[in-house]
Write a protein that holds these residues in place. Structure first.
Motif, short mmCIF file in Angstrom:
data_model
loop_
_atom_site.label_atom_id
_atom_site.label_comp_id
_atom_site.label_asym_id
_atom_site.label_seq_id
_atom_site.Cartn_x
_atom_site.Cartn_y
_atom_site.Cartn_z
N GLU A 9 -2.09 -7.61 -1.39
CA GLU A 9 -1.42 -7.43 -2.68
C GLU A 9 -1.63 -8.63 -3.60
OE1 GLU A 9 2.77 -5.43 -4.11
OE2 GLU A 9 2.81 -6.79 -2.41
N GLU A 23 -1.27 2.44 -5.58
CA GLU A 23 -0.05 2.61 -6.36
C GLU A 23 1.09 3.08 -5.46
OE1 GLU A 23 2.36 2.62 -9.76
OE2 GLU A 23 0.30 1.91 -9.55
N GLY A 24 2.24 2.41 -5.58
CA GLY A 24 3.39 2.79 -4.77
C GLY A 24 3.44 2.16 -3.41
N THR A 26 3.12 -1.70 -1.09
CA THR A 26 3.25 -3.15 -1.17
C THR A 26 2.93 -3.76 0.19
OG1 THR A 26 4.72 -4.94 -1.92
CG2 THR A 26 5.71 -3.21 -0.57
N ALA A 40 6.30 1.28 -1.05
CA ALA A 40 7.32 0.64 -1.88
C ALA A 40 8.38 1.67 -2.23
CB ALA A 40 6.70 0.06 -3.14
N LYS A 43 10.41 -0.61 -7.99
CA LYS A 43 9.67 -1.70 -8.61
C LYS A 43 10.34 -2.14 -9.90
CE LYS A 43 6.27 1.00 -11.27
NZ LYS A 43 4.82 1.22 -11.51
N ASN A 48 6.65 -4.76 -6.65
CA ASN A 48 7.16 -3.71 -5.77
C ASN A 48 8.16 -4.28 -4.77
OD1 ASN A 48 5.55 -1.46 -6.70
ND2 ASN A 48 3.79 -2.47 -5.76
N LEU A 68 10.79 4.81 -6.67
CA LEU A 68 9.51 5.44 -6.42
C LEU A 68 9.55 6.57 -5.41
CD1 LEU A 68 7.37 2.17 -6.21
CD2 LEU A 68 7.77 3.62 -8.21
#
Length: 222
Positions: A9, A23-24, A26, A40, A43, A48, A68
């Motif tokens: 990350e 995306e989404g 971590t 995650a 955020k 995140n 999320l």
């Protein structure tokens, strides 16, 4: 997956802040030196968090937390002016904030008046809890707006879905409150706090009892 001594990350080899996580997702670090990519839950901006509680604890005045996915977790104290956009997801309390405060969300003014918005999601609690029982889903002492929220008390241990004890509280949009006990109460604690004012203007339903001190103002739109 897991990566040893490599944070996907924040890949410094490609330039500090380079993020290879989808995306989404971590990356979290463990004591053995591994970074593991996990989903995650929430955020703030581009940062995140693996739990909603972590996001709430990190938030400062003016921040918006975006949820999320559905998740379960502990209660939390909210002490800053923040917005939580649940994005249609559900947060389920599986234990209270702490043993002395058997609440889900505990909203309190630490200094100046605070403004909190909870919108676009569902708050509820599990029947079986990991620790202290949740007796009140939301205990409030700030200016608070519920917008398009579902507050669901589906368990025997909940005494009040909401307890609204100070500030201006707006129940708007398509917000619904469902309880087999008390949907909300509002009491005169003016010896310690400003009186609450509760404005109800929702196309949703309020199913449950309402307890109100005779000295308070509650308005409902026709």
């Amino acid at each position: 997956g897991k990566f040893y001594n490599f944070n996907p990350e924040n890949n410094k080899a490609e330039g500090a802040g380079t993020d290879f996580c989808a995306e989404g997702y971590t990356a979290v670090y463990d004591a053995e030196g591994y970074w593991e990519v996990v989903e995650a839950v929430a955020k703030i901006g581009d940062v995140n968090y693996t739990s909603l509680v972590d996001a709430i604890n990190a938030a400062q005045d003016g921040d918006e937390i975006k949820v999320l996915r559905n998740s379960a977790g502990a209660g939390a104290m909210i002490k800053y002016s923040i917005t939580i956009d649940f994005g249609g997801y559900t947060y389920t309390f599986n234990k209270a904030y702490n043993t002395n405060s058997p609440y889900g969300f505990y909203l309190i003014n630490m200094s100046s008046s605070k403004n909190v918005i909870l919108k676009n999601g569902t708050l509820t609690s599990t029947e079986t809890l990991e620790d202290t029982q949740v007796e009140i889903l939301v205990m409030n002492y700030v200016n608070l707006t519920f917008e398009n929220m579902n507050i669901v008390d589906a368990t025997d241990h909940i005494k009040y879905a909401l307890s609204l004890n100070s500030g201006e509280i707006n129940i708007i949009g398509n917000t619904s409150i469902t309880s087999d006990a008390i949907a909300f109460d509002a009491y005169d604690y003016s010896k310690y706090f400003e009186l609450p004012v509760v404005n109800v203007n929702t196309t949703g339903t309020i199913d449950g009892g309402i307890e109100v001190s005779a000295t308070l103002n509650i308005t409902a739109a026709n």
